[in-house]
Structure formats: C-alpha cells, structure tokens
Design a protein around this motif. Structure first.
Motif, PDB file in Angstrom:
ATOM      1  N   SER A 107      40.171  30.275  46.062  1.00 35.23           N
ATOM      2  CA  SER A 107      40.807  31.084  45.031  1.00 35.23           C
ATOM      3  C   SER A 107      40.674  32.560  45.413  1.00 35.23           C
ATOM      4  N   LYS A 108      41.538  33.369  44.833  1.00 36.68           N
ATOM      5  CA  LYS A 108      41.464  34.812  45.079  1.00 36.68           C
ATOM      6  C   LYS A 108      40.102  35.353  44.655  1.00 36.68           C
ATOM      7  N   GLY A 109      39.593  34.849  43.525  1.00 39.23           N
ATOM      8  CA  GLY A 109      38.287  35.287  43.042  1.00 39.23           C
ATOM      9  C   GLY A 109      37.172  34.946  44.010  1.00 39.23           C
ATOM     10  N   TYR A 157      36.942  37.539  46.692  1.00 40.30           N
ATOM     11  CA  TYR A 157      36.309  38.774  46.220  1.00 40.30           C
ATOM     12  C   TYR A 157      34.792  38.638  46.077  1.00 40.30           C
ATOM     13  N   LEU A 158      34.296  37.423  46.007  1.00 41.73           N
ATOM     14  CA  LEU A 158      32.843  37.240  45.982  1.00 41.73           C
ATOM     15  C   LEU A 158      32.200  37.715  47.277  1.00 41.73           C
ATOM     16  N   TYR A 159      32.955  37.595  48.373  1.00 41.53           N
ATOM     17  CA  TYR A 159      32.410  37.946  49.685  1.00 41.53           C
ATOM     18  C   TYR A 159      32.919  39.290  50.187  1.00 41.53           C
ATOM     19  N   PHE A 160      34.139  39.630  49.816  1.00 36.08           N
ATOM     20  CA  PHE A 160      34.758  40.867  50.293  1.00 36.08           C
ATOM     21  C   PHE A 160      35.450  41.554  49.117  1.00 36.08           C
ATOM     22  N   PRO A 161      34.999  42.730  48.713  1.00 38.74           N
ATOM     23  CA  PRO A 161      35.539  43.378  47.523  1.00 38.74           C
ATOM     24  C   PRO A 161      36.963  43.904  47.666  1.00 38.74           C
ATOM     25  N   VAL A 173      45.502  39.829  49.504  1.00 34.80           N
ATOM     26  CA  VAL A 173      44.268  39.069  49.364  1.00 34.80           C
ATOM     27  C   VAL A 173      44.568  37.635  48.940  1.00 34.80           C
ATOM     28  N   GLU A 174      45.563  37.449  48.062  1.00 31.35           N
ATOM     29  CA  GLU A 174      45.904  36.091  47.643  1.00 31.35           C
ATOM     30  C   GLU A 174      46.458  35.257  48.791  1.00 31.35           C
TER      31      GLU A 174
END
Length: 219
Positions: free
Chosen positions: A49-51, A54-58, A39-40
């Motif tokens: 950012s990696k975070g 994750y806002l869009y894809f868990p 993911v990174e």
C-alpha cells in the motif's frame, strides 16, 4: 501454532520491504524517470500500500536517497577499507578502487543509479549535498593523502594532489555524462571496464615519476 509459524515469515517479509520498495522504485525510475513516477506507482510495483511505503520512506526523494545509500555508499566504503593506511606505490590501490567501481557499474541497474543522480541533482540540489556528505567527504581526502604520500616517496611526479584526484575520477563521470545527457556512446557500448583500463594506462604514464627519481619500487 499457526500464528507462531507465520511470525518469523512475517518478520522476514517486513525486514525485506525497504529493499522491495527500492527495487520497485529503481525499475520505475529507469522506465519512466524520477519526475514521472509517483509513490503510489512504487507501492503498486512493490505489492504494497502507499501507506506502507511511507513507513520506510517519507517521500519519493527519500527513496532516491535510499537507492544511493544502498548502492554507492558500500562501494565507497569497500574502496576506503583498502586504501586507508596503504603503504607503498599508490597506483596499486588506485587501480584496485577503479576496477572495483568498473565491476559494479557493469550491472545496468547499478549504473542506472549514478545516471539518475546526474539527472536529478540539477532539480534536487539536496541530492548533491547528500552525495558529497555520504561519499565525497570520506573518499576524496583519503585519495589526496595517498597522492601526497606517493609524491613524497618518489612514486609519483610532483603534481597538485587535489587537482590530480579530479583527473582520476573525472573521466568516469564524464563518460557516463556524455552517454546520459548528450547521447554519445562508443561503438562498442559504454564499457566502463574498458574505459578504466584505458584511463589508467594514460593516467599512470603521466603520473609516474621517472625511474631515476624513485626511492621505492611498486609492489
């Protein structure tokens, strides 16, 4: 004032981010494979950012699902809009749908998605279930109904509609599979459009009812 000027631009950027993530992920999945991409890595390629990813894809799996929904589902929806409620010789909408798929798959990035799915469905069976839910469960019953109507109206020979659907879509799947898994590629390249033209010729020669049996002529 400056804040107002940045507002719409920021919102447009935020709205575009899911697609930026998907574009970055597809490039990396093609280059490295799904399992070797983190993911990174996707975040870095997308400039986020990696975070933020994750806002869009868990999860990474959710990113692959997002690629499928973005690329494949619209093709199925477009084909269904033409096929549903069609009256007449079913060879016409079948030809339209197959050629539409071939046109889309002529784009290497579009073709990369079914290739990825074929590879990853073995390790991630949830992908197969999602593909069935999002695509097959909608498309297959409509084509079966189209075949049944074509038989009833005398356009097609009396064949098994469910098995015939497999004969219609199977060659494209096998064509991609032979290239992706076994490394067998025709001398002229994968050429999905060429395969579809060749397949439709063979398919319709086998499916078409004898002229004397037809009650309706093709339109």
């Amino acid at each position: 004032m400056a804040g107002d000027e940045r507002g719409p631009k920021f919102r447009r950027r935020a709205e575009a981010r899911p697609d930026e993530v998907l574009d970055a992920a597809l490039d990396l999945f093609i280059e490295r494979g799904f399992a070797s991409t983190r993911v990174e890595d996707i975040a870095a390629r997308a400039g986020l950012s990696k975070g933020a990813v994750y806002l869009y894809f868990p999860s990474k799996e959710a990113v692959l699902e997002g690629l499928l929904r973005r690329a494949v589902v619209p093709i199925a929806t477009s084909a269904l809009s033409y096929i549903e409620g069609y009256v007449g010789d079913p060879r016409t909408p079948i030809t339209f749908a197959m050629k539409a798929v071939a046109a889309k798959l002529a784009d290497p990035k579009m073709l990369a998605i079914p290739k990825l799915m074929m590879r990853e469905m073995i390790n991630f069976p949830d992908f197969a279930q999602m593909y069935r839910r999002e695509v097959l469960d909608h498309v297959i019953p409509v084509i079966i109904g189209l075949i049944r109507t074509g038989i009833a109206e005398g356009h097609l020979r009396p064949v098994d509609p469910e098995l015939t659907v497999r004969s219609i879509v199977g060659p494209i799947v096998m064509h991609v599979l032979m290239d992706e898994v076994f490394g067998f590629r025709p001398e002229g390249g994968l050429s999905i459009d060429g395969l579809v033209d060749n397949h439709l010729t063979i398919l319709f020669d086998g499916l078409s009812a004898p002229q004397s049996n037809k009650r309706f002529m093709a339109t």
